[in-house]
Design a protein around this motif. Structure first.
Motif, PDB file in Angstrom:
ATOM      1  N   ARG A  97      49.173 -12.944  31.656  1.00 26.04           N
ATOM      2  CA  ARG A  97      49.555 -13.048  33.061  1.00 26.04           C
ATOM      3  C   ARG A  97      48.285 -12.892  33.891  1.00 26.04           C
ATOM      4  O   ARG A  97      47.562 -11.893  33.775  1.00 26.04           O
ATOM      5  N   VAL A  98      48.009 -13.880  34.700  1.00 23.28           N
ATOM      6  CA  VAL A  98      46.779 -13.912  35.495  1.00 23.28           C
ATOM      7  C   VAL A  98      47.135 -13.680  36.957  1.00 23.28           C
ATOM      8  O   VAL A  98      48.014 -14.357  37.518  1.00 23.28           O
ATOM      9  N   ARG A  99      46.458 -12.736  37.567  1.00 27.50           N
ATOM     10  CA  ARG A  99      46.607 -12.503  38.997  1.00 27.50           C
ATOM     11  C   ARG A  99      45.418 -13.131  39.714  1.00 27.50           C
ATOM     12  O   ARG A  99      44.263 -12.925  39.307  1.00 27.50           O
ATOM     13  N   TYR A 100      45.682 -13.883  40.756  1.00 28.90           N
ATOM     14  CA  TYR A 100      44.602 -14.529  41.504  1.00 28.90           C
ATOM     15  C   TYR A 100      44.995 -14.619  42.971  1.00 28.90           C
ATOM     16  O   TYR A 100      46.169 -14.473  43.338  1.00 28.90           O
ATOM     17  N   THR A 101      44.014 -14.821  43.800  1.00 26.80           N
ATOM     18  CA  THR A 101      44.255 -14.944  45.241  1.00 26.80           C
ATOM     19  C   THR A 101      43.826 -16.322  45.715  1.00 26.80           C
ATOM     20  O   THR A 101      42.910 -16.938  45.151  1.00 26.80           O
ATOM     21  N   GLU A 102      44.511 -16.801  46.723  1.00 24.47           N
ATOM     22  CA  GLU A 102      44.157 -18.083  47.326  1.00 24.47           C
ATOM     23  C   GLU A 102      44.424 -18.009  48.828  1.00 24.47           C
ATOM     24  O   GLU A 102      45.259 -17.220  49.286  1.00 24.47           O
ATOM     25  N   THR A 103      43.710 -18.792  49.555  1.00 21.80           N
ATOM     26  CA  THR A 103      43.837 -18.819  51.012  1.00 21.80           C
ATOM     27  C   THR A 103      44.779 -19.946  51.427  1.00 21.80           C
ATOM     28  O   THR A 103      44.632 -21.085  50.974  1.00 21.80           O
ATOM     29  N   GLU A 104      45.754 -19.614  52.277  1.00 19.81           N
ATOM     30  CA  GLU A 104      46.686 -20.623  52.751  1.00 19.81           C
ATOM     31  C   GLU A 104      46.697 -20.632  54.290  1.00 19.81           C
ATOM     32  O   GLU A 104      46.469 -19.603  54.932  1.00 19.81           O
ATOM     33  N   SER A 105      46.955 -21.760  54.832  1.00 27.14           N
ATOM     34  CA  SER A 105      47.013 -21.919  56.292  1.00 27.14           C
ATOM     35  C   SER A 105      48.459 -21.867  56.764  1.00 27.14           C
ATOM     36  O   SER A 105      49.368 -22.307  56.061  1.00 27.14           O
TER      37      SER A 105
ATOM     38  N   LYS B 237      46.751 -14.945  49.873  1.00 26.57           N
ATOM     39  CA  LYS B 237      48.012 -14.786  49.154  1.00 26.57           C
ATOM     40  C   LYS B 237      47.719 -14.468  47.693  1.00 26.57           C
ATOM     41  O   LYS B 237      46.878 -15.105  47.058  1.00 26.57           O
ATOM     42  N   THR B 238      48.396 -13.458  47.166  1.00 26.54           N
ATOM     43  CA  THR B 238      48.270 -13.103  45.753  1.00 26.54           C
ATOM     44  C   THR B 238      49.364 -13.802  44.957  1.00 26.54           C
ATOM     45  O   THR B 238      50.548 -13.717  45.309  1.00 26.54           O
ATOM     46  N   SER B 239      48.966 -14.507  43.938  1.00 29.41           N
ATOM     47  CA  SER B 239      49.919 -15.233  43.091  1.00 29.41           C
ATOM     48  C   SER B 239      49.663 -14.887  41.633  1.00 29.41           C
ATOM     49  O   SER B 239      48.644 -14.282  41.277  1.00 29.41           O
ATOM     50  N   TYR B 240      50.590 -15.296  40.789  1.00 25.75           N
ATOM     51  CA  TYR B 240      50.504 -14.998  39.356  1.00 25.75           C
ATOM     52  C   TYR B 240      50.811 -16.256  38.559  1.00 25.75           C
ATOM     53  O   TYR B 240      51.647 -17.079  38.949  1.00 25.75           O
ATOM     54  N   ARG B 241      50.120 -16.379  37.454  1.00 25.62           N
ATOM     55  CA  ARG B 241      50.412 -17.446  36.497  1.00 25.62           C
ATOM     56  C   ARG B 241      50.636 -16.801  35.131  1.00 25.62           C
ATOM     57  O   ARG B 241      49.977 -15.828  34.773  1.00 25.62           O
ATOM     58  N   TYR B 242      51.558 -17.389  34.395  1.00 26.77           N
ATOM     59  CA  TYR B 242      51.965 -16.831  33.124  1.00 26.77           C
ATOM     60  C   TYR B 242      51.832 -17.881  32.029  1.00 26.77           C
ATOM     61  O   TYR B 242      52.004 -19.070  32.269  1.00 26.77           O
TER      62      TYR B 242
END
Length: 613
Positions: free
Chosen positions: A73-81, A94-99
């Motif tokens: 499970r990877v936690r990462y952040t990305e910028t959204e408008s 925004k903090t999101s997760y990938r599995y």
């Protein structure tokens, strides 16, 4: 320990409120008395089933499954408008997760069939014994927050034994599972030493001003180290610069990286670090000595070359005499070195020379290490090649009385199975079925598809869903013999050496792949092995099968060109005994080696030539 699951009867999308029985897995104590089991050893135990209500005659299949997965499970952040309530454009993080998960082990254990119905209160016991494949990676868990929790990104390798009753009636969908702690098989007892040849490195001031050189060499006693063991490193150097040496450190570092859906997390930590003892060779040159050295190096004479050679010989003697040795303790909590599709665990040793003064280059060398289970644990068993057995396809429908459940595949039953351990007291009256034994040849190891998902909630992990748990079946279809397919199998396998050993026993692969294999194809197979430590062993396993045993010097040359510089001398030692034209063409192999490599492999050539003569 007994893990019991009492489940409601399930039919379609509805669930009844009544409870109609229990299903339990009881594992026998490990012979070593430890809570874990070594890869290659056997798991024994029993499945216990009881129905609290009468079950009418209908086919009931009782199956168990052994599975292993690598999961991330990877936690990462990305910028959204976005547009705020005032109509202004804004941005936010925004903090999101990938599995992702991938099945690395699958074994089906058909325990029994009952077709005559079950009386209310009837108890059944289904003993089993399962041999684990010897090349499995050990169970592990690693998180980015270092606290062992699952609040952020994490990765794990997990093994489970599951059981299920499939059929109609009240126990239609009963399931139970338990986690098994697996430890990788012990490392081979033979050491894999590594000699770092004396190399001259420039010392620069402000990145461009040459202030001399430092010639350094080292010897690692064994690059394959067990957890809880000690790594011994010898070091020597000659300072021919205007900068003094403050200290020289040897550090072992562990790096864990896991990925999912194109994103990744990593964890890095220092396992051990020691400082070498200073000696007289660390002293910096005076201005006069530096001026004289630069003048001699511009027009090198035989005297200058002899002095350079004597420095190399001096360093060589020092690292073999153990004049300056440090011992680094490998923590028992270290992870096993592993390169999977989702999880990668790397270890390396770095030796760094810290020079005095600001803005000065600090020379360093880096050596990969392989950390695993110590060879002393449980006695070395090695990775044995396996012969294929016919796989079980279908379960014939045969009626059986409750006192003797039908076992669907007699080929898996061994007569030498030890007597099952005594059941718990409350199950003493249970009807006991014929024990089932599954050998490692029934297991499908490696090659599972990767299941991936994404989400915004750290606690909403799709990998925990029942659908995801069975969503990545391992491919079991026969593979067409070819070099590209062999390379793909090696890249997807848990153990490349076991994969190759299995193919070497199959005549179709021998005729289509190994007999006509060219030197370039041989090199491409070696390069497909991602764990470099396994490359010499795999090359040596292939050598007797190549071209019907006519393994010539062209293959040796192709192999040493295919591997990293630090593996060239171990590769030579592994392959020379199989080289059929060594007497005629040893010179061609030697021409591919550096002066240092010729010195290191001198005895290997001598022994191999004596064998062929």
């Amino acid at each position: 320990e007994i893990i019991t699951a009492t489940q409601n009867h399930t039919m379609g999308n509805s669930k009844s409120k009544s409870t109609s029985g229990t299903l339990s897995i009881v594992l026998d104590p490990c012979p070593t008395g430890k809570p874990h089991i070594l890869a290659g050893q056997t798991i024994s135990g029993s499945l216990y089933a009881q129905s609290t209500a009468r079950i009418e005659p209908s086919p009931i299949n009782i199956d168990a499954y052994l599975s292993g997965k690598e999961r991330s499970r990877v936690r990462y952040t990305e910028t959204e408008s976005y547009t705020d309530s005032q109509g202004n454009s804004r941005s936010r993080t925004k903090t999101s997760y990938r599995y992702a998960d991938r099945e690395i082990l699958r074994m089906t254990i058909p325990l029994a069939q009952i077709a005559t119905g079950v009386d209310a209160g009837a108890k059944y016991r289904f003993p089993f014994q399962i041999q684990l494949p010897p090349d499995l990676p050990g169970s592990m868990f690693c998180s980015e927050n270092h606290r062992g929790g699952k609040s952020g990104g994490y990765c794990e390798i997990e093994y489970k034994i599951k059981a299920e009753l499939k059929g109609s009636g009240r126990i239609f969908n009963y399931k139970v599972e338990r986690v098994i702690d697996v430890v990788s098989a012990p490392l081979p007892p033979q050491p894999v030493p590594h000699l770092i040849p004396p190399v001259k490195q420039k010392v620069n001031f402000f990145g461009c001003f040459d202030v001399g050189t430092i010639t350094m060499g080292a010897r690692v006693e064994n690059t394959r180290v067990g957890k809880g063991e000690t790594a011994s490193i010898d070091f020597a150097c000659k300072n021919q610069s205007r900068r003094g040496i403050d200290r020289v450190e040897a550090t072992i570092t562990e790096e864990v990286e896991w990925s999912a859906g194109g994103q990744s997390n990593r964890m890095k930590r220092k396992l051990a670090s020691r400082t070498f003892r200073p000696d007289e060779r660390w002293v910096k040159l005076s201005k006069e000595e530096m001026r004289s050295l630069k003048s001699s190096s511009k027009c090198p004479t035989s005297t200058f070359r002899n002095e350079e050679q004597s420095i190399l010989e001096e360093i060589h003697r020092a690292i073999h005499d153990g004049e300056n040795r440090v011992a680094l303790d490998i923590a028992s909590s270290s992870y096993q070195s592993y390169l999977g599709a989702l999880i990668k665990v790397n270890h390396h040793l770095k030796i760094k020379v810290f020079t005095s003064g600001l803005c000065t280059h600090n020379p360093k060398v880096r050596v990969p290490l392989y950390i695993g289970t110590p060879s002393s644990v449980g006695g070395y068993q090695g990775t044995a090649s396996t012969t294929e057995q016919s796989q079980y396809d279908t379960i014939p429908t045969v009626e059986a009385i409750p006192s003797a459940p039908y076992i669907p595949n007699a080929a898996y039953i061994a007569t030498a199975m030890p007597e099952p351990s005594a059941p718990p007291a409350e199950w003493a009256s249970a009807v006991t079925a014929t024990p089932v034994i599954m050998t490692q040849s029934a297991a499908v190891v490696g090659g599972g598809k990767i299941y991936q998902a994404e989400g915004d909630n750290a606690h909403d992990n799709p990998n925990d869903n029942e659908e995801a748990d069975g969503g990545s079946p391992l491919a079991v279809a026969e593979v067409v013999p070819s070099i590209p397919n062999l390379i793909q199998e090696i890249q997807l396998s848990v153990s490349p050496l076991s994969t190759v050993n299995r193919r070497l026993t199959q005549q179709t692969w021998k005729r289509a792949v190994f007999d006509p294999m060219t030197p370039n194809q041989y090199a491409s197979v070696i390069r497909a092995v991602t764990i470099e430590f396994d490359q010499p062993d795999l090359a040596a396993a292939l050598a007797p099968a190549v071209r019907g045993g006519n393994f010539t010097h062209e293959y040796v040359i192709a192999a040493i060109r295919a591997v990293s510089e630090w593996l060239r001398t171990p590769m030579i030692g592994k392959l020379l005994p199989s080289c059929t034209d060594l007497e005629e063409h040893s010179g061609k192999i030697l021409s591919q080696l550096s002066d240092w490599e010729r010195v290191c492999t001198q005895q290997n050539f001598r022994d191999a030539l004596q064998r062929w003569s």
